[in-house]
Design a protein around this motif. Structure first.
Motif, mmCIF file in Angstrom:
data_model
loop_
_atom_site.group_PDB
_atom_site.id
_atom_site.type_symbol
_atom_site.label_atom_id
_atom_site.label_comp_id
_atom_site.label_asym_id
_atom_site.label_seq_id
_atom_site.Cartn_x
_atom_site.Cartn_y
_atom_site.Cartn_z
ATOM 1 N N ILE A 216 41.608 32.539 32.491
ATOM 2 C CA ILE A 216 42.950 33.121 32.535
ATOM 3 C C ILE A 216 43.067 34.053 33.728
ATOM 4 O O ILE A 216 44.054 34.029 34.471
ATOM 5 N N ASP A 217 42.060 34.888 33.924
ATOM 6 C CA ASP A 217 42.081 35.847 35.035
ATOM 7 C C ASP A 217 42.051 35.152 36.384
ATOM 8 O O ASP A 217 42.576 35.666 37.373
ATOM 9 N N ARG A 218 41.425 33.978 36.442
ATOM 10 C CA ARG A 218 41.361 33.243 37.702
ATOM 11 C C ARG A 218 42.657 32.493 37.989
ATOM 12 O O ARG A 218 43.087 32.396 39.130
ATOM 13 N N ARG A 219 43.277 31.968 36.938
ATOM 14 C CA ARG A 219 44.434 31.088 37.134
ATOM 15 C C ARG A 219 45.762 31.834 37.208
ATOM 16 O O ARG A 219 46.610 31.525 38.067
ATOM 17 N N PHE A 220 45.965 32.809 36.317
ATOM 18 C CA PHE A 220 47.261 33.463 36.216
ATOM 19 C C PHE A 220 47.255 34.810 36.944
ATOM 20 O O PHE A 220 46.278 35.557 36.877
ATOM 21 N N VAL A 221 48.359 35.083 37.621
ATOM 22 C CA VAL A 221 48.497 36.320 38.388
ATOM 23 C C VAL A 221 49.718 37.080 37.877
ATOM 24 O O VAL A 221 50.827 36.535 37.830
ATOM 25 N N ALA A 222 49.499 38.339 37.488
ATOM 26 C CA ALA A 222 50.588 39.211 37.064
ATOM 27 C C ALA A 222 50.724 40.329 38.085
ATOM 28 O O ALA A 222 49.743 41.005 38.412
ATOM 29 N N ARG A 266 48.400 43.835 41.371
ATOM 30 C CA ARG A 266 47.934 42.849 40.395
ATOM 31 C C ARG A 266 47.401 43.546 39.143
ATOM 32 O O ARG A 266 46.625 44.497 39.228
ATOM 33 N N VAL A 267 47.841 43.064 37.990
ATOM 34 C CA VAL A 267 47.360 43.573 36.701
ATOM 35 C C VAL A 267 46.936 42.378 35.855
ATOM 36 O O VAL A 267 47.328 41.236 36.124
ATOM 37 N N ARG A 268 46.132 42.646 34.838
ATOM 38 C CA ARG A 268 45.642 41.560 33.995
ATOM 39 C C ARG A 268 46.722 41.155 32.983
ATOM 40 O O ARG A 268 47.206 41.978 32.227
#
Length: 289
Positions: A216-222, A266-268
């Protein structure tokens, strides 16, 4: 080694499609959260996995066909359904004796050891216990089965936050050992996120996302950003925009354009954020129609 393998599983109730070409895998040593709105297909999938519902497609659990080898399968897994109840008239000691006679891989000694983690006594009758104590008793009985897989369908539904915390602590401390796997459906996404290694999201019978929390951390960017960057973020077509700590966060599937990435911090993304972005709430949709 995959303990669960499902490929193109489809299940229909008359005209309603509960599962629509669902394909998932659950390797050993994982804690997998099964998320979805009411009616998304979670309970149907879990019932199919334990042989209660036939499906079209391919499905193996612990190397067995759930529908064809159900008796053999139930000797090798632990299962708590969403309507799980224990007989109110029985004493806990009587349930331990009953389990010893019904389940060849059940350990009465192990069950008694697990119960010592709780305030439940073997002499207690089920009808005298609180909901939280009944849930812990049920988990102690199920976790005393020498199995490689546990399937839990909303096991803490209706419990208060303290009881839910105690339930999950027992589950992780006493059953998960790196070899066994758990598939658990729940609506308390925030509470279980820290326990999970993987997540499967169902949306109207389809798999909206099946991924490890690491990926999730690799694919999605918030990106958390100021209001001045709102138009540029919107033009980049994020999956979801939401307010957090007085600022707006935009969630992207993959890396956003460089000029957009530089406009925010960027945040998780949390599981709740992803869940809201990737699934639709039937109740909200019906109100908007």
């Amino acid at each position: 080694m995959n303990l669960i393998e499902v490929k193109n599983a489809t299940l229909r109730y008359g005209k309603k499609t509960a599962l629509n070409e669902v394909s998932i895998t659950v390797p050993q040593g994982r804690v997998v959260g099964l998320l979805g709105h009411n009616g998304a297909g979670k309970t149907s999938l879990m019932k199919a996995l334990v042989g209660l519902l036939p499906v079209q497609g391919e499905m193996t659990v612990l190397g067995l066909n759930p529908a064809g080898d159900r008796q053999k399968l139930l000797e090798q897994l632990s299962y708590i359904p969403d309507v799980a109840v224990l007989p109110r008239w029985a004493r806990v000691s009587e349930l331990i004796t009953l389990m010893s006679r019904l389940q060849p891989k059940f350990s009465a000694e192990r069950a008694r050891a697990l119960l010592k983690r709780t305030s439940v006594s073997e002499s207690d009758k089920i009808k005298s216990l609180s909901k939280g104590m009944v849930a812990q008793t049920h988990l102690a009985l199920i976790a005393a089965i020498d199995a490689k897989l546990m399937i839990l369908d909303e096991p803490t539904l209706g419990l208060d936050v303290v009881s839910r915390k105690s339930f999950y602590e027992m589950l992780i401390d006493e059953w998960c050992d790196g070899e066994r796997s758990v598939l658990i459906s729940t609506h308390q996404v925030e509470e279980v996120e820290a326990l999970l290694s993987d997540v499967i999201m169902l949306d109207e019978g389809r798999v909206a996302l099946a991924i490890s929390l690491e990926d999730i951390d690799r694919r999605f960017v918030a990106l958390n950003h100021d209001p001045a960057a709102a138009d540029a973020m919107a033009a980049a077509h994020p999956l979801l925009r939401y307010r957090e700590q007085g600022r707006t966060t935009s969630l992207f599937d993959g890396a956003p354009p460089e000029h957009v990435a530089s406009l925010g911090q960027r945040v998780r993304p949390s599981l709740v954020d992803l869940f809201m972005a990737l699934t639709r709430n039937p109740a909200l949709n019906s109100k908007q129609a």
